[in-house]
Scaffold this motif. Sequence first.
Motif, PDB file in Angstrom:
ATOM      1  N   PRO A  20       0.833  -1.193   0.000  1.00  0.00           N
ATOM      2  CA  PRO A  20       0.000   0.000   0.000  1.00  0.00           C
ATOM      3  C   PRO A  20       0.871   1.248   0.000  1.00  0.00           C
ATOM      4  O   PRO A  20       1.986   1.252   0.500  1.00  0.00           O
ATOM      5  CB  PRO A  20      -0.785  -0.123   1.317  1.00  0.00           C
ATOM      6  N   LYS A  21       0.323   2.351  -0.553  1.00  0.00           N
ATOM      7  CA  LYS A  21       1.068   3.597  -0.604  1.00  0.00           C
ATOM      8  C   LYS A  21       1.314   4.130   0.809  1.00  0.00           C
ATOM      9  O   LYS A  21       0.411   4.204   1.622  1.00  0.00           O
ATOM     10  CB  LYS A  21       0.271   4.623  -1.416  1.00  0.00           C
ATOM     11  N   LEU A  27      -2.717  10.034  -4.460  1.00  0.00           N
ATOM     12  CA  LEU A  27      -3.324   8.710  -4.496  1.00  0.00           C
ATOM     13  C   LEU A  27      -3.523   8.282  -5.946  1.00  0.00           C
ATOM     14  O   LEU A  27      -3.997   9.057  -6.779  1.00  0.00           O
ATOM     15  CB  LEU A  27      -4.678   8.771  -3.788  1.00  0.00           C
ATOM     16  N   ASP A  77      -4.047   2.539  -5.855  1.00  0.00           N
ATOM     17  CA  ASP A  77      -4.363   2.477  -4.426  1.00  0.00           C
ATOM     18  C   ASP A  77      -5.841   2.195  -4.217  1.00  0.00           C
ATOM     19  O   ASP A  77      -6.231   1.546  -3.262  1.00  0.00           O
ATOM     20  CB  ASP A  77      -3.985   3.803  -3.753  1.00  0.00           C
ATOM     21  N   LYS A 100      -6.131  -5.262  -2.383  1.00  0.00           N
ATOM     22  CA  LYS A 100      -6.372  -4.009  -3.084  1.00  0.00           C
ATOM     23  C   LYS A 100      -7.709  -3.442  -2.637  1.00  0.00           C
ATOM     24  O   LYS A 100      -8.627  -4.183  -2.289  1.00  0.00           O
ATOM     25  CB  LYS A 100      -6.400  -4.229  -4.595  1.00  0.00           C
TER      26      LYS A 100
END
Length: 301
Positions: A20-21, A27, A77, A100
């Motif tokens: 994940p970011k 984003l 994302d 996700k």
Amino acid sequence: MKRTFLLFTITLTVFGCKNPKKDNSKLNVVTTTTMITDLVKNIGGDHINLQGLMGSGVDPHLYKASEGDVSKLANADIIFYNGLHLEGKLVEVFEKMKNKKTIAIADALDKSTLIGSEYFASNFDPHIWFNIEYWKQATQFVVKTLTDAIPEQKETFKTNGNNYIKQLDALKNKLETVIETLPREKRILVTAHDAFNYFGKAFNFEVVGLQGLSTATEAGVQDVQNLSAFIIEHQVKAIFVESSVPKRTIEALQASVKSKDHDVTIGGTLYSDALGDAGTIEGTYIGMFEYNVNTIVNALK
């Protein structure tokens, strides 16, 4: 077949490895249909990196992910999609993305209010964008999703959402005024497939599609004959092509009607499963809806 399996395998591998970011960069948001891309763009604005998978004239019922799409999805994302099996060829990919954030716009709606179908796999009509009230709920849903992901932009997303809902309210009022100029007995909409049932329910049109809810099903000779008889019986003045469905299906219907000594015109091309070209008025949800209604009303008068 081997290539499809390999692509699917690569897709799952990439998704499984993606973290994940965690930085402060924008984003990465991926959307499926053009309607959803336009919606998310109105809410997220410059605060997100937005990429849409499908373009103008693309049929989401038949759409398959390309290698380029795999890269977009892998780096996303958040992924917004319609749901209700509209993106039939992508469903298996989405279901495998356990790590996700895949968001189905249809999850914003009370399914007890949706139009059902005993002939379609999801048991619901997926063309929810043709109900403006549903699209307002979808707007609020996107606002909440983006706010949860970027809390510091809460007020911006809220303001954008409120402004967009005001535009949708204005659109609905404008369309109602235009439609009122068309007598009730002339409000029969015949199109290539059953994409306009929510529109019909909202604006008091009888809607008849040559194909079913999904363009994956094809109309047979008997379907054409039955619908041509319906057109003659109800003295329907015009029928309509859809931008994402081959024109030949409606042309065959027109020919069938003419073979029975009745004339029916093709009233124009409607945008059903995709918006118009990017950068045009019809390339926006609001512009598409207004164009469709003007085309329908002018042809049926």
